[in-house]
Design an enzyme around this catalytic site. Structure first.
Site, PDB file in Angstrom:
ATOM      1  N   ASP A 149      46.932  45.304  30.322  1.00  0.00           N
ATOM      2  CA  ASP A 149      48.202  44.625  30.598  1.00  0.00           C
ATOM      3  C   ASP A 149      49.200  44.760  29.456  1.00  0.00           C
ATOM      4  O   ASP A 149      50.044  43.890  29.233  1.00  0.00           O
ATOM      5  CB  ASP A 149      47.964  43.143  30.939  1.00  0.00           C
ATOM      6  CG  ASP A 149      46.918  43.003  32.031  1.00  0.00           C
ATOM      7  OD1 ASP A 149      47.015  43.753  33.007  1.00  0.00           O
ATOM      8  OD2 ASP A 149      46.004  42.177  31.895  1.00  0.00           O
ATOM      9  N   HIS A 152      48.350  48.474  37.598  1.00  0.00           N
ATOM     10  CA  HIS A 152      49.493  48.911  36.796  1.00  0.00           C
ATOM     11  C   HIS A 152      50.784  48.503  37.505  1.00  0.00           C
ATOM     12  O   HIS A 152      51.047  48.932  38.624  1.00  0.00           O
ATOM     13  CB  HIS A 152      49.451  50.430  36.583  1.00  0.00           C
ATOM     14  CG  HIS A 152      48.360  50.836  35.645  1.00  0.00           C
ATOM     15  ND1 HIS A 152      48.057  52.135  35.350  1.00  0.00           N
ATOM     16  CD2 HIS A 152      47.498  50.081  34.916  1.00  0.00           C
ATOM     17  CE1 HIS A 152      47.055  52.162  34.485  1.00  0.00           C
ATOM     18  NE2 HIS A 152      46.693  50.939  34.222  1.00  0.00           N
TER      19      HIS A 152
HETATM   20  P1  IMP Z   1      35.649  43.505  35.224  1.00  0.00           P
HETATM   21  O1  IMP Z   1      36.309  44.723  34.674  1.00  0.00           O
HETATM   22  O2  IMP Z   1      36.214  43.101  36.557  1.00  0.00           O
HETATM   23  O3  IMP Z   1      34.154  43.604  35.222  1.00  0.00           O
HETATM   24  O4  IMP Z   1      35.998  42.283  34.236  1.00  0.00           O
HETATM   25  C1  IMP Z   1      35.525  42.257  32.898  1.00  0.00           C
HETATM   26  C2  IMP Z   1      36.620  41.758  31.961  1.00  0.00           C
HETATM   27  O5  IMP Z   1      37.660  42.714  31.886  1.00  0.00           O
HETATM   28  C3  IMP Z   1      37.280  40.446  32.413  1.00  0.00           C
HETATM   29  O6  IMP Z   1      37.643  39.709  31.261  1.00  0.00           O
HETATM   30  C4  IMP Z   1      38.538  40.942  33.121  1.00  0.00           C
HETATM   31  O7  IMP Z   1      39.557  39.961  33.128  1.00  0.00           O
HETATM   32  C5  IMP Z   1      38.904  42.122  32.249  1.00  0.00           C
HETATM   33  N1  IMP Z   1      39.704  43.131  32.946  1.00  0.00           N
HETATM   34  C6  IMP Z   1      39.284  44.087  33.801  1.00  0.00           C
HETATM   35  N2  IMP Z   1      40.305  44.852  34.214  1.00  0.00           N
HETATM   36  C7  IMP Z   1      41.401  44.392  33.599  1.00  0.00           C
HETATM   37  C8  IMP Z   1      42.769  44.793  33.592  1.00  0.00           C
HETATM   38  O8  IMP Z   1      43.199  45.741  34.235  1.00  0.00           O
HETATM   39  N3  IMP Z   1      43.607  44.056  32.821  1.00  0.00           N
HETATM   40  C9  IMP Z   1      43.168  43.029  32.081  1.00  0.00           C
HETATM   41  N4  IMP Z   1      41.912  42.624  32.047  1.00  0.00           N
HETATM   42  C10 IMP Z   1      41.031  43.302  32.797  1.00  0.00           C
HETATM   43 MG    MG Z   2      47.242  45.375  34.495  1.00  0.00          MG
END
Ligand code: IMP
Ligand code: MG
Length: 337
Positions: free
Chosen positions: A13, A42
């Site tokens: 982000d 995105h």
């Molecule tokens: P997962 O990727 O869904 O397994 O989540 C694992 C960690 O990564 C969590 O803290 C999510 O909030 C974070 N996370 C996964 N994808 C994103 C993203 O695109 N932006 C921000 N945080 C992410």
């Molecule tokens: Mg994002």
């Protein structure tokens, strides 16, 4: 250019979508390759419309650009087809036949696992889908009939076009602090999010890369659990104009001031050659909509200089608002194109 990797330096982000869409519009980008999976959204503002893309590469805003999803990526078929429709890119998008598939069952596993819930995952199921790939029981894109018209050999396409001096942008997802290798383990995502891993997911060797563009936001945010150095309260974040909600899940994003030590570490591990700094207008409101460096006030310039001094890397792009074109591009004036 010709081969630039765009990577996030914090917890995702950082505004990679915006930077990618700017580059796709301003530079002649021939290929934009998406890596990662559906957990990352995105956000792109283009012609007054907001897109939150989980699958389609941000370079879609350039209609000449070929779009690819790399072999290391993980494809959510329904989401992919929906976004292809929404962005109208059917005739110029390809999915590598070796990309793996994320299914409904993975999302259920993600949402019902106490361990994963404790990490605050997005619930899309990417962790369980990656587990299945590593177990070598995952479905691949080539096994899915709806993906037949899109199947491609991304690595060959990319490397052939690099041989012809075409411009290729490798679009990373999330940020280094969410890397399963380099991040705040276990509060991380299920993949390596570093620049090297982005190349690997696309099928591009390290010797072929010309630039690593590290995207850093002017303050830091994080969704889910895990450490966030310097974290401020939600009230304080709102007061400063730093309060955001996640583009993908709608969750509140936690916020903290820019951390120079973390920025230095991301520059080091990603081998960054350039920095894009986003949302400077959220820290220095007078920057809003600025398109030239002269319009940037002195305090903001001091912030930029401090980042350059601490990291040893030039800040070439500075985001000053949500639209793809709200940006100060210093590449010409600093002789870096
Ligand atoms: P997962 O990727 O869904 O397994 O989540 C694992 C960690 O990564 C969590 O803290 C999510 O909030 C974070 N996370 C996964 N994808 C994103 C993203 O695109 N932006 C921000 N945080 C992410
Ligand atoms: Mg994002």
């Amino acid at each position: 250019m010709p081969c630039t990797v765009v990577a996030g330096g914090f917890w995702g982000d950082e505004g990679k979508g915006k930077i990618i869409s700017y580059l796709a519009l301003k530079d002649k980008i021939d290929f934009c390759v998406r890596t990662g999976s559906v957990n990352a959204a995105h956000t792109i503002w283009y012609k007054g419309k907001r897109y939150a893309l989980h699958m389609v590469p941000g370079g879609f805003v350039n209609e000449e650009c070929r779009l690819l999803i790399g072999p290391g990526a993980n494809v959510h078929v329904e989401q992919f087809l929906k976004e292809v429709e929404e962005t109208n890119v059917k005739n110029r998008i390809g999915v590598d036949s070796q990309a793996s598939i994320i299914e409904e069952k993975h999302s259920t596993q993600d949402k019902t696992s106490e361990h994963l819930k404790g990490l605050g995952t997005t619930g899309w199921g990417v962790g369980p889908a990656v587990e299945e790939r590593v177990r070598r029981t995952a479905k691949l894109a080539r096994d899915i009939s709806e993906l037949k018209p899109y199947l491609a050999d991304a690595a060959s396409e990319i490397n052939d076009s690099l041989n012809k001096q075409k411009n290729v942008l490798l679009e990373g997802t999330q940020g280094l602090m969410l890397s399963v290798f380099h991040g705040t383990y276990p509060y991380v995502t299920s993949r390596d999010t570093s620049a090297a891993a982005i190349c690997s997911e696309a099928g591009v060797g390290p010797t072929r890369v010309d630039d690593v563009l590290l995207v850093l936001k002017s303050f830091m945010t994080r969704v889910g659990t895990g450490p966030l150095p310097g974290e401020i309260s939600k009230e304080e974040a709102m007061k400063r104009g730093w309060f955001e909600t996640a583009a993908g899940t709608g969750r509140d994003r936690r916020a903290a001031p820019f951390d120079f030590e973390l920025a230095k570490r991301s520059v080091m591990i990603d081998g960054a050659t350039q920095i894009a700094l986003t949302k400077i207008d959220c820290v220095y409101p007078e920057c809003k909509g600025a398109k030239s460096y002269e319009k940037v006030p002195i305090e903001a310039k001091q912030f930029v200089s401090k980042i350059e001094k601490e990291t040893g890397v030039q800040v070439l792009l500075i985001g000053t608002g949500p639209d793809a074109l709200d940006l100060v591009d210093r590449r010409n004036s600093l002789n870096k194109t």
